[in-house]
Every structure is written in C-alpha cells, then in structure tokens.
Motif scaffolding. Structure first.
Motif, PDB file in Angstrom:
ATOM      1  N   ASP A 189       0.820  -1.210   0.000  1.00 20.17           N
ATOM      2  CA  ASP A 189       0.000   0.000   0.000  1.00 20.17           C
ATOM      3  C   ASP A 189       0.853   1.258   0.000  1.00 20.17           C
ATOM      4  O   ASP A 189       0.353   2.369  -0.008  1.00 20.17           O
ATOM      5  N   ASN A 190       2.203   1.051   0.071  1.00 19.86           N
ATOM      6  CA  ASN A 190       3.161   2.156  -0.054  1.00 19.86           C
ATOM      7  C   ASN A 190       2.969   3.219   1.033  1.00 19.86           C
ATOM      8  O   ASN A 190       3.139   4.399   0.786  1.00 19.86           O
ATOM      9  N   GLN A 191       2.591   2.772   2.224  1.00 20.65           N
ATOM     10  CA  GLN A 191       2.421   3.714   3.324  1.00 20.65           C
ATOM     11  C   GLN A 191       3.602   3.700   4.281  1.00 20.65           C
ATOM     12  O   GLN A 191       3.740   4.612   5.093  1.00 20.65           O
ATOM     13  N   ASP A 195       7.332  -0.967   2.994  1.00 23.03           N
ATOM     14  CA  ASP A 195       6.619  -1.208   1.744  1.00 23.03           C
ATOM     15  C   ASP A 195       7.360  -0.593   0.565  1.00 23.03           C
ATOM     16  O   ASP A 195       7.469  -1.192  -0.514  1.00 23.03           O
ATOM     17  N   ALA A 209       1.652   3.938  -4.679  1.00 21.32           N
ATOM     18  CA  ALA A 209       0.291   3.440  -4.863  1.00 21.32           C
ATOM     19  C   ALA A 209      -0.277   3.888  -6.204  1.00 21.32           C
ATOM     20  O   ALA A 209      -0.948   3.110  -6.905  1.00 21.32           O
ATOM     21  N   ASN A 212      -1.479   1.397  -9.280  1.00 22.31           N
ATOM     22  CA  ASN A 212      -2.814   1.463  -9.876  1.00 22.31           C
ATOM     23  C   ASN A 212      -2.732   1.651 -11.389  1.00 22.31           C
ATOM     24  O   ASN A 212      -3.467   1.020 -12.153  1.00 22.31           O
ATOM     25  N   THR A 238      -7.642  -1.184  -9.149  1.00 20.81           N
ATOM     26  CA  THR A 238      -7.039  -1.230  -7.823  1.00 20.81           C
ATOM     27  C   THR A 238      -5.847  -2.170  -7.831  1.00 20.81           C
ATOM     28  O   THR A 238      -5.851  -3.210  -8.492  1.00 20.81           O
ATOM     29  N   THR A 274      -4.845  -4.233  -5.774  1.00 22.75           N
ATOM     30  CA  THR A 274      -5.070  -5.571  -5.221  1.00 22.75           C
ATOM     31  C   THR A 274      -5.319  -6.614  -6.300  1.00 22.75           C
ATOM     32  O   THR A 274      -5.245  -7.816  -6.031  1.00 22.75           O
TER      33      THR A 274
END
Length: 627
Positions: free
Chosen positions: A209-211, A215, A254, A258, A270, A272
């Motif tokens: 999620d690149n937070q 990550d 993120a 995407n 998304t 995912t």
C-alpha cells in the motif's frame, strides 16, 4: 433478294434514315440548291475517294472530329460506319450532323448505304437457311410448344420482377453490403504478468500500500529485480536504495501500482488485482457492419460504414496481454451505432487509383496486405494475420493514398494517415501520423512479394490512455517502450517516432497449398520526456500454410506459427525478457454463399515477452453472415 433487302431495311433502327441524310459526298456543297443531281453525285464520287485516305486511321464515328460519344445519334452513326462503311463525312474530317440536308443529299446517302447493304447480303446469302431447314425448325417448335410457352411465361415473370425491382430499388447509385459476426471464445491460462514479474512478485505487489518505508523498500527491490528502475529516472533514482527512499518520501508508489494494473488490462483499477488471476470463462459477442457503397462513374466507390458491436478484446477481460487478442475485434464495444468508415476511392487514369478518407481507414485498406497473406488475413488470431509492426502501425481516421500500377508485375502503394485531422490544435500534419510506402511484385502467377517502409509519429501522454501503439499484437511494454513515472506517480509515455520495415511473400506450392510468410522490424525513437533520445528495437516474423478447397469449394485450413512483436532493446528502460510465440490452427468453411463458420484454436507462448507467464490457449468459433 429484293424481299430480303426490304425486310432488312424495315427492321433497321429508326436512326438509320436520319443519319443517311448526311452520308457520302453529298455534303460537298450543301447550300447550293441550284446543283443538278448529276453534279451532286459527281461530288459524292469525288469526295468518297479523297476522304477515305485521310480518315483511314480512325474507326467508327470517332473518325469525325465534331462527333462525340455523348451525341444522341452517336451509336447510330458508329454502327453505320463500322457495319456498312457508307458514311464518309467532309474532307476536313467533320460530319456536321446538326445542319439541314437537301433531298439530293438524302438520295445520295441512301443510295450509298443501300448498295453496301445489298453487297453484304449477297456475300452472306450463301449461309442462309434452306426451306428444308425451316421445315425442320417448324416441326421442332410444334413438338416443344408446351415447353416454349412455359419458358415464355417465365421470361414474362422475370421481366415483371425486374421492372418491380427497378421501380422499388434502394438507389440507382448505392449498394448495401452487410456483415455480421457472431463470436464464441474462451481463453485458458493465468493472467499474463508484465515486465519480468513472476507469480510471487505479483502477489507481493498486491499487498503493497506504499504507506511505510518497508513497503517502499519492498516495491523498490521488486522493481530493481525486474530492471524497471529506469522508469523513475525523473525522480533521480539510480538503484533500489535511492528508489526506495524516493517512494517513501513522495508516496507515489500506490499511484504507480494502480496505473500499472490499469494498463495491464485488469477488470478494475485497484492494485489488489495483482493477486487475482482471471477466470476461464466462455464469452459470446457480435459485430455488425452496414456498408453503403456508392459509385458515380462505375469505377469509383464512396464507402459509408455504420458499425455496432459488443465484442471486446480478450486482453480487456484479464488475460493481461494484447498478444492474445483475436482478429476483427476492437476497443469500442458499447452497442452504439457509429460511423466507422468514410472513404472515397477513384481512378486517375487506367493505372492509378486514388484514395481520400475522412474517418476509420486503416493502413491495410490502402496498402495491399492481402496479396502476400491470402488466407491468413481473415484468420482468427491477429498476431499471424500479417506483419503487425507495419500494417497495424499507428494509422488514423483520415488518409490520402494512391495505388500505382507500373506494369503487370510491379505496383506501388503509398499513403498518409492522420490520427486527429479534425483537431484545430494539431491539424493534419502536427499530430499522430503514419506514412507507408510499399512495392508490390508479382514475379509470376504463383509468387508475390511485398517490400514496405513506413514512418510514424505518435504524441505522448498518459499510458492509461493508450496514446501509442507500435503494433497490434505487441506486448504491453512493446506497444509503448518509452515509459516513465512522473512526480505524481502516473505512468507516462514519451512521444515516439518509428521506422517500420516489412518483407512479406506468398507462394502457391500447388493449386491446393499456399505458403505465406513475413519479417518485420521497427526502430522506435523517444521524442519527449526524460526518455528523449532513447532507441528501441522490435522484431517479428511468421509463416502460414493455407490449404484452400480442402474438403469443399472455398473452404481453407490454415496452420500458422511465428514470433510476435518482440521488444529486444529499449535504452534506459525495461524490455521484453524473451520472445513470445504463437501457433494457430483454424478451418474456415462456407455453409452457403452468405454464411461461413470458422472453428479454431491458437496458443501464445511467453505472453508479454515474459517466460514466467503460463501459455495462453484461445478457443474460438466464429460465424460470419454476409449479405
């Protein structure tokens, strides 16, 4: 003989008497009413000798300089000159068909033509039927009276139907031609990964999620292993460490994921979806076309095409690679009726055909691709139809072109295609374009060869908008090899120019076996962005064996194998890890004059140029209705 002569004159066209009035030398002095009949006949005889020599090199009514095919009596004049040779005209080569004639002139012309008719009848009377033959014919007519009556009734009915059709025809200049395709297909195989990613790495991408710094470092390592750090050149990255720091500081990972998933043709946008493989399902769709073909001269054609469809390319349903896409599909699939083509072609002499198109024309509409791929061009897979790097290079909605026939063996096709000619900001020459030229060689009836070159340009932009396509069956990366990530994390593509080369040929090994093959090479150059000046190379080749009229007339069995467009090099960026190959088997057979069924199967090995991908198998049943 006199009875035969009278009957011939009675049944001759009415125009005979009209044109007789201006025949022979009776025109020598048409306004002098004081001439005696002997004077007029003398002038006729004198002129007949004088005029014949001067006009001997012409035939028919064309010998008269003031007579044209558009004149109302041209056909009558032409018949009298050709059949009876009794019209001479004036010594200066004119006929003067619009002036009045004297009774003497009429008598002289009539006499000249009657003498010719009598001579011709005398020469052919030896072949006339005898009384016995006429009696035999009469007996046969009596014997087949019933059949002849029925035949006459059928002719009368046909005449009535023709009259009805003429009275109720759609148009005197336009013909309606339609085609409807029903397609049943399925693709078997996991979703093809892009770049060099393997399944485990794809799963990890779906978890990011690149937070966090962790990550970002994980994403940087994955990209480094797949030689994609160059995409972040604008951020000043040089290795996985600097890339991880850049991703952690900017948080653009993120957005990048995407975009990556979107151009990978997932069902939504998304990240995912990197963890999700496609479901193997059967799809059914259609494409309907109505062509209104209008001709104004008999040799030209204005084509106005209306089209609607819901067929979508297989790559848009999660196979992950445009290299799986079938032939005759498209991206506009919303069931709306659209103007799909507006194209006019017309001859400029006997050996030149010119083209002007305002919408929807492709390179292979003008540049001949069918001669060197006679059975593959209408096949099920797009990848082996022909050299995609040439015939599926950036074309556009508008075009100018010409087909020039040098002789029976050589011809040249050339064209200019503009992507957005109606855009006032770019116009015809400042936007995307392609300019192909091809030399066509028919070395004999069995062997045909084509040598082609094209230069193209495509403006850059967001990669998710599909601005650039170097070929219809390239990998995701090969479509636009000069990608980079901007400061917002969006994947961009550089404006790209390209030089495309094509060599293709077709050889009839026998009446029932044809071999066609092609080799294509494209050199692309980045023209904008941080990749400006980078160079990329793409190669493709393929071969098809066609077996026409195998089991019935007009059927064909096609076997094909080839290398799909392969991005072998892209400076300062990732390239395909390996070549993708396609094998094809299909059988197309007509059920009737208007229905064709085509079952087939094809396989793509290493789709997207990634050896980590599973082989994709596509099964298809296509039914084509034409009317």
């Amino acid at each position: 003989m006199s009875k035969i002569l009278r009957k011939a004159l009675f049944t001759a066209p009415a125009t005979l008497i009209a044109v007789l009035a201006v025949s022979g030398d009776a025109f020598a002095n048409p306004t002098d009413s004081s001439l005696s009949s002997s004077d007029v006949l003398q002038q006729v005889n004198s002129y007949s000798v004088e005029g014949a020599a001067g006009q001997a090199q012409f035939t028919g009514a064309s010998k008269f300089s003031d007579v044209s095919p558009g004149d109302w009596a041209f056909q009558a004049l032409d018949d009298l000159v050709r059949r009876y040779d009794c019209l001479k005209g004036y010594p200066n080569g004119t006929y003067r068909g619009d002036r009045a004639l004297t009774r003497y002139e009429f008598a002289a012309g009539l006499n000249a033509c009657l003498q010719q008719v009598e001579r011709l009848l005398a020469e052919t009377s030896a072949d006339f039927v005898t009384r016995d033959e006429l009696e035999t014919l009469r007996r046969l007519m009596q014997e087949f009276e019933v059949e002849l009556t029925a035949l006459g009734t059928r002719v009368d009915n046909l005449e009535g139907r023709v009259s009805f059709l003429e009275d109720h025809q759609f148009s005197t200049t336009t013909k309606l031609v339609g085609e409807v395709i029903f397609n049943l297909d399925t693709a078997i195989g996991d979703r093809a990964k892009i770049f060099g990613f393997n399944g485990a790495e794809y799963f990890d991408l779906g978890l990011l999620d690149n937070q966090t710094v962790a990550d970002s470092a994980s994403l940087a390592n994955t990209l480094d292993q797949n030689r994609t750090i160059g995409l972040f050149e604008e951020g000043g990255t040089v290795d996985s460490v600097t890339l991880g720091e850049y991703l952690a500081a900017t948080g653009v990972g993120a957005t990048f994921l995407n975009d990556l998933d979107t151009i990978h043709a997932a069902s939504n946008t998304t990240a995912t979806n990197f963890r999700t493989d496609r479901n193997n399902s059967v799809a059914f769709g259609y494409r309907a076309r109505l062509n209104f073909d209008t001709s104004f001269t008999g040799r030209d054609r204005l084509r106005t095409r209306l089209q609607a469809r819901n067929l979508r390319n297989i790559s848009q349903f999660g196979t992950g690679s445009p290299q799986n896409d079938p032939n005759k599909y498209g991206f506009t699939a919303d069931n709306d009726v659209r103007l799909a083509k507006l194209w006019y072609r017309f001859p400029a002499g006997e050996n030149v055909m010119l083209h002007v198109a305002a919408s929807g024309v492709n390179i292979d509409d003008i540049v001949d691709s069918g001669s060197t791929s006679p059975y593959a061009i209408d096949g099920l897979p797009l990848g082996l139809a022909y050299n995609n790097l040439f015939y599926e290079a950036p074309d556009g909605g508008a075009a100018l072109g010409a087909n020039i026939k040098l002789n029976e063996s050589f011809g040249i096709d050339l064209a200019y295609f503009s992507n957005n000619p109606n855009d006032a900001g770019t116009g015809i020459f400042n936007g995307g374009y392609s300019a192909p030229i091809q030399l066509n060689l028919a070395l004999n009836e069995d062997f045909k060869l084509a040598l082609g070159y094209a230069h193209s340009f495509s403006p850059g932009g967001a990669r998710t908008d599909n601005n650039i396509t170097l070929g219809g069956a390239t990998s995701v990366l090969g479509k636009s090899p000069f990608l980079y990530v901007n400061s917002s994390g969006n994947i961009r593509e550089s404006a790209t120019s390209a030089n495309h080369w094509n060599v293709s040929g077709s050889f009839d090994l026998s009446d029932s076996i044809n071999l066609s093959a092609f080799v294509g090479y494209t050199q692309a150059i980045a023209e904008s962005g941080v990749r400006r000046g980078d160079v990329a190379d793409l190669w493709t080749w393929g071969a098809n064996l066609g077996f026409p009229d195998l089991l019935k007339e007009d059927d064909v069995l096609v076997l094909g194998f080839g290398q799909l467009p392969y991005l072998t090099r892209a400076e300062n960026g990732p390239n395909d890890r390996g070549a993708a190959y396609m094998a094809n088997f299909e059988y197309r057979f007509p059920v009737s004059d208007n229905i064709e069924i085509a079952p087939g199967v094809y396989a793509v090995f290493n789709p997207n140029g990634n050896p980590n991908n599973d082989t994709t198998f596509v099964g298809m049943l296509r039914t084509t209705f034409s009317f």
